[in-house]
Scaffold this active site. Structure first.
Site, PDB file in Angstrom:
ATOM      1  N   LEU A 143      27.865  40.793  15.698  1.00 19.80           N
ATOM      2  CA  LEU A 143      26.869  40.960  15.186  1.00 19.80           C
ATOM      3  C   LEU A 143      26.538  42.838  15.400  1.00 19.80           C
ATOM      4  O   LEU A 143      25.962  43.299  14.638  1.00 19.80           O
ATOM      5  CB  LEU A 143      25.366  40.553  15.604  1.00 19.80           C
ATOM      6  CG  LEU A 143      24.786  39.578  14.647  1.00 19.80           C
ATOM      7  CD1 LEU A 143      23.539  39.025  15.303  1.00 19.80           C
ATOM      8  CD2 LEU A 143      24.725  39.886  13.304  1.00 19.80           C
ATOM      9  N   TYR A 170      26.023  46.507  17.804  1.00 23.65           N
ATOM     10  CA  TYR A 170      24.902  46.940  18.350  1.00 23.65           C
ATOM     11  C   TYR A 170      24.278  46.276  19.315  1.00 23.65           C
ATOM     12  O   TYR A 170      23.311  45.524  19.514  1.00 23.65           O
ATOM     13  CB  TYR A 170      23.699  47.203  17.205  1.00 23.65           C
ATOM     14  CG  TYR A 170      23.978  47.959  16.138  1.00 23.65           C
ATOM     15  CD1 TYR A 170      23.548  49.725  16.002  1.00 23.65           C
ATOM     16  CD2 TYR A 170      24.511  47.778  14.785  1.00 23.65           C
ATOM     17  CE1 TYR A 170      24.056  50.309  15.198  1.00 23.65           C
ATOM     18  CE2 TYR A 170      24.771  48.237  14.036  1.00 23.65           C
ATOM     19  CZ  TYR A 170      24.590  49.694  13.886  1.00 23.65           C
ATOM     20  OH  TYR A 170      24.743  50.453  12.725  1.00 23.65           O
ATOM     21  N   GLU A 201      13.872  38.798  13.459  1.00 25.82           N
ATOM     22  CA  GLU A 201      13.747  40.148  13.336  1.00 25.82           C
ATOM     23  C   GLU A 201      14.748  41.103  14.179  1.00 25.82           C
ATOM     24  O   GLU A 201      15.180  42.069  13.630  1.00 25.82           O
ATOM     25  CB  GLU A 201      12.324  40.832  13.388  1.00 25.82           C
ATOM     26  CG  GLU A 201      11.410  40.327  12.382  1.00 25.82           C
ATOM     27  CD  GLU A 201      11.596  40.483  11.059  1.00 25.82           C
ATOM     28  OE1 GLU A 201      12.387  41.641  10.802  1.00 25.82           O
ATOM     29  OE2 GLU A 201      11.344  39.814   9.992  1.00 25.82           O
ATOM     30  N   CYS A 204      16.538  44.805 -13.261  1.00 25.90           N
ATOM     31  CA  CYS A 204      15.045  45.120 -13.530  1.00 25.90           C
ATOM     32  C   CYS A 204      14.316  44.154 -14.428  1.00 25.90           C
ATOM     33  O   CYS A 204      13.083  43.930 -14.549  1.00 25.90           O
ATOM     34  CB  CYS A 204      14.795  46.507 -14.285  1.00 25.90           C
ATOM     35  SG  CYS A 204      15.489  47.684 -13.095  1.00 25.90           S
TER      36      CYS A 204
END
Ligand code: ADE
Length: 358
Positions: free
Chosen positions: A94, A96, A51, A210
């Site tokens: 990556l 940040y 995460e 969809c």
């Protein structure tokens, strides 16, 4: 309240959406590196690590990083014991970079607690680098808590499902309450991950598929002529521009001078080419007087650019041959070690720009 949002007051409607989503998940889930196999108990370390790596990053981009981290540091205690620079380097590319620092701080905190992650969303939220979204995702996926993580993909699904007329930024609380209304008491982690996968593979920003969506019969945007017109777009803000120059001082053996950025702020602790500060366009002259060493500097044609969260950056690259010693605060990067040196994407572009033109 939007009539479609009110429809979620119906338990039958909510149950139908959850059931269709979970059924889709059984056969269509993505086999991502960090996921527990069906029936396997999730490992909170892997869930937390994934995460954090996935913040602002696609699953495809995060996967090799996850594999590297797990190979180097199979347990949270191993990551906690790693040198800070090794963690930053494993993160390089990556973006940040405060995430890398927080990741390491969090690993140390969990190791201090005997290696056990807390299982409640509020306790997870108090860990370094674990924001509201990640806390909810970890609580649901690793511990089965009935929580409702809402990332960009899930917000888009809900904005379409309910045909919300405001852009996402203005509809945050409506979207969050819809997510809470839907989160099932059982299999909340599977439900959240199923929505993540539907968002990534079917309910894409453009060209939503969809025809293959398990929620098509529930989707209010699908009933309009243009599901893709949801979420409503906010008007784009123009980002301010900054400019700077970097200096590529190359030795005859191919090594070139670099330095490490300070441990705080943008791209913290990553390796960079020496350069000028980045300032607003036209606000300051950028010249070879700012170069780290005296040499015959040549301005390379073209520039390299990167768009950060708050500004766009344009760098001019100067190159020169240089055989002296590395000045204080600088070091040599060998030409075959560029990949592992810990350059950010931005600086990697500047290095490649210089190498290409030699
Ligand atoms: N994005 C954020 N968390 C994710 C997860 N657990 N699976 C897939 N995509 C994600």
């Amino acid at each position: 309240m939007n009539a479609n949002v009110s429809a979620l007051r119906s338990e039958a409607k909510r149950n139908a959406i959850v059931a269709r989503t979970l059924e889709w998940w059984e056969s269509r889930r993505r086999a991502l590196a960090w996921r527990a196999a069906p029936g396997e108990t999730p490992d909170p370390y892997r869930v937390w690590l994934s995460e954090v790596l996935l913040q602002q990053t696609t699953a495809q981009a995060a996967t090799p990083y996850f594999q590297t981290f797990i190979a180097k540091w199979p347990r949270v205690e191993d990551l906690a014991a790693a040198p800070g620079e090794a963690v930053i380097s494993a993160f390089a590319g990556l973006g940040y970079y405060s995430r890398a620092r927080n990741l390491h701080a969090c690993a140390k905190e969990i190791a201090r607690r005997g290696g056990r992650f807390p299982s409640e969303e509020a306790d997870l939220r108090s860990l370094p680098g674990v924001g509201a979204y990640s806390a909810a995702a970890i609580a649901a996926i690793a511990f089965g808590r009935q929580t409702a993580p809402v990332d960009g993909n899930i917000a888009r699904i809900l904005a379409r499902l309910l045909a919300i007329e405001e852009p996402i930024a203005q509809a945050k609380s409506e979207i969050a309450s819809a997510a809470r209304a839907l989160a099932p008491s059982h299999r909340a982690g599977d439900f959240a991950q199923a929505l993540m996968d539907i968002g990534a593979t079917i309910c894409r920003p453009r060209n939503p598929d969809c025809a293959h969506c398990p929620l098509v019969q529930d989707c209010a945007a699908f009933r309009t002529a243009a599901p893709e017109a949801f979420p409503r777009r906010a008007r784009a803000k123009v980002k301010p521009c900054r400019e700077g120059a970097v200096f590529f001082a190359r030795r005859s053996d191919g090594a070139f001078l670099a330095r490490r950025r300070p441990p705080h702020g943008l791209l913290a602790s990553t390796v960079e080419l020496p350069g000028t500060p980045w300032t607003s366009e036209g606000s300051r002259e950028r010249s070879v007087s700012a170069a780290p060493v005296t040499a015959r500097w040549r301005r390379l044609p073209g520039t390299v650019g990167q768009v950060f969260t708050h500004f766009a950056l344009k760098l001019t690259v100067y190159a020169a041959a240089f055989e002296g010693g590395a000045p204080e605060g600088h070091f040599w990067v060998a030409s075959d070690a560029v990949g592992e040196a810990g350059f950010s994407n931005m600086m990697r572009k500047a290095v490649d720009h210089a190498l290409k033109q030699e």
